[in-house]
Design an enzyme around this catalytic site. Structure first.
Site, mmCIF file in Angstrom:
data_model
loop_
_atom_site.group_PDB
_atom_site.id
_atom_site.type_symbol
_atom_site.label_atom_id
_atom_site.label_comp_id
_atom_site.label_asym_id
_atom_site.label_seq_id
_atom_site.Cartn_x
_atom_site.Cartn_y
_atom_site.Cartn_z
ATOM 1 N N LYS A 127 0.805 -1.231 0.000
ATOM 2 C CA LYS A 127 0.000 0.000 0.000
ATOM 3 C C LYS A 127 0.839 1.282 0.000
ATOM 4 C CE LYS A 127 -4.207 -1.598 2.317
ATOM 5 N NZ LYS A 127 -5.148 -1.289 3.408
ATOM 6 N N ASN A 175 -4.916 2.188 -1.654
ATOM 7 C CA ASN A 175 -5.427 0.823 -1.835
ATOM 8 C C ASN A 175 -6.225 0.651 -3.121
ATOM 9 O OD1 ASN A 175 -7.860 2.083 -1.224
ATOM 10 N ND2 ASN A 175 -8.623 0.325 -0.070
ATOM 11 N N THR A 177 3.714 2.816 21.679
ATOM 12 C CA THR A 177 4.971 3.434 21.246
ATOM 13 C C THR A 177 4.673 4.856 20.773
ATOM 14 O OG1 THR A 177 5.494 1.229 20.434
ATOM 15 C CG2 THR A 177 7.030 2.979 19.842
HETATM 16 P P1 ATR Z 1 -1.998 -2.258 10.759
HETATM 17 O O1 ATR Z 1 -1.065 -1.726 9.730
HETATM 18 O O2 ATR Z 1 -2.819 -3.421 10.315
HETATM 19 O O3 ATR Z 1 -2.849 -1.194 11.414
HETATM 20 P P2 ATR Z 1 0.312 -2.547 12.480
HETATM 21 O O4 ATR Z 1 1.054 -1.565 11.658
HETATM 22 O O5 ATR Z 1 0.948 -3.846 12.760
HETATM 23 O O6 ATR Z 1 -1.115 -2.904 11.902
HETATM 24 O O7 ATR Z 1 -0.078 -1.807 13.814
HETATM 25 C C1 ATR Z 1 -0.441 -2.474 14.917
HETATM 26 C C2 ATR Z 1 -0.815 -1.481 16.030
HETATM 27 O O8 ATR Z 1 -1.280 -2.263 17.114
HETATM 28 C C3 ATR Z 1 0.350 -0.649 16.524
HETATM 29 O O9 ATR Z 1 -0.123 0.626 16.865
HETATM 30 C C4 ATR Z 1 0.784 -1.397 17.773
HETATM 31 O O10 ATR Z 1 1.363 -0.571 18.764
HETATM 32 P P3 ATR Z 1 2.909 -0.107 18.678
HETATM 33 O O11 ATR Z 1 2.967 1.015 17.693
HETATM 34 O O12 ATR Z 1 3.218 0.329 20.061
HETATM 35 O O13 ATR Z 1 3.667 -1.330 18.250
HETATM 36 C C5 ATR Z 1 -0.545 -1.887 18.279
HETATM 37 N N1 ATR Z 1 -0.407 -3.035 19.169
HETATM 38 C C6 ATR Z 1 0.007 -4.277 18.858
HETATM 39 N N2 ATR Z 1 -0.010 -5.068 19.936
HETATM 40 C C7 ATR Z 1 -0.422 -4.296 20.988
HETATM 41 C C8 ATR Z 1 -0.661 -4.519 22.392
HETATM 42 N N3 ATR Z 1 -0.481 -5.727 22.937
HETATM 43 N N4 ATR Z 1 -1.127 -3.480 23.131
HETATM 44 C C9 ATR Z 1 -1.331 -2.263 22.585
HETATM 45 N N5 ATR Z 1 -1.112 -1.989 21.268
HETATM 46 C C10 ATR Z 1 -0.684 -2.983 20.490
#
Ligand code: ATR
Length: 291
Positions: free
Chosen positions: A73, A94, A159
């Site tokens: 994407k 997309n 994060t």
């Molecule tokens: P997508 O592109 O499908 O939205 P991604 O880029 O993998 O997915 O993003 C996942 C999101 O879920 C991120 O914001 C991640 O937080 P971080 O930026 O801190 O990594 C969040 N995430 C994943 N596991 C998590 C958890 N256990 N608790 C809180 N946030 C979580």
């Protein structure tokens, strides 16, 4: 009717580019739309190894419409002749539409999310929107909050720098009040909230988990949308429901982003009644498949 009666020399092909694509719901979605409208189009999903070659090849074949999914994407953006402003703000495309100068890029995830809120009767104009997460889906949610006139938008993430990057990018394209905070500061966000859950927590290994630990926030939540659609009800949705919060999953977002792509490719304006008919068919199909 048999495929032999449906596909002929005049059939227009649309495609999905991704890797992997075998799990994709888009072929069912797009071919259901074509069937409902009784038009001679077909949509297939292809596993792409070399994106640039695939886009050039598709253009040479005058493929009129393409969807792009994970992991392409963002990578697809420099290969296009132009990009819609909302897609630029999201930083992801997309949907590609064939034009005389090359493919033009859109992001219909934002249209899908906007429609899914509208179907729930949720209007975010002047409201406080809380986006949980800072991945790809969060970028569409934050952009939507700004373009639909939210008074304040909070990006809540583990994060901090990932949330800050989304804020900084979207503010290059749209004005608005965007704040970044962590989960421990959720209580400090004032007023009634519309929560959009975009993290991966609630599916896969985290199916029994919610990113929110203190459910008191649901006492002042006006609505919650989780962009996950498998499972149909996530832990956070169930938790919010106990507090009487109206909730929605991501299935409508998925369906309406597909309808929006089809409209972009064909120039059709599908009326609301037909859209609802398509949505009902797809919901039935999806629920049956899940059993
Ligand atoms: P997508 O592109 O499908 O939205 P991604 O880029 O993998 O997915 O993003 C996942 C999101 O879920 C991120 O914001 C991640 O937080 P971080 O930026 O801190 O990594 C969040 N995430 C994943 N596991 C998590 C958890 N256990 N608790 C809180 N946030 C979580």
């Amino acid at each position: 009717m048999d495929i032999v009666d449906l596909v002929n020399g005049k059939t227009t092909s649309f495609m999905l580019f991704g890797r992997p694509v075998f799990h994709s719901f888009s072929p069912v979605l797009q071919n259901t739309i074509a069937k409902a409208l009784n038009v001679n189009t077909i949509y297939t999903a292809v596993n792409v190894d070399n994106l640039e070659a695939a886009v050039k090849g598709a253009y040479a074949m005058r493929i009129k419409g393409i969807n792009v999914t994970v992991p392409y994407k963002e990578e697809v953006m420099p290969l296009l002749c132009g990009i819609d402003k909302k897609a630029e703000a999201i930083g992801a495309v997309n949907t590609l539409k064939y034009t005389e100068n090359g493919y033009y890029g859109y992001n219909t995830d934002i249209i899908g999310l906007t429609m899914s809120l509208k179907l729930q009767g949720i209007d975010i104009k002047g409201k406080t929107v809380v986006v949980l997460g800072a991945g790809g889906a969060a970028r569409a949610a934050v952009t939507m909050a700004l373009t639909e006139g939210a008074a304040k938008t909070y990006i809540v993430n583990r994060t901090r720098k990932n949330a800050e990057a989304i804020r900084d990018n979207v503010l290059k394209y749209y004005d608005g009040e965007v704040y970044v905070c962590g989960y421990s500061q959720l209580d400090d966000i004032e007023g009634e909230l519309i929560i959009i859950q975009t993290t991966s927590v609630g599916m896969g290994e985290g199916v029994y988990e919610s990113p929110i630990k203190d459910n008191k926030i649901f006492e002042r939540t006006a609505a919650l949308v989780d962009i996950i659609y498998n499972p149909m009800e996530t832990k956070i949705m169930a938790d919010a429901w106990i507090y009487g919060v109206p909730t929605a999953n991501g299935l409508d977002m998925l369906i309406y982003q597909g309808i929006a792509s089809f409209e972009i490719w064909t120039g059709f304006k599908i009326d609301d009644k037909t859209k609802l008919k398509i949505r009902d068919r797809l919901r039935l199909y999806y629920e049956r498949e899940k059993k």
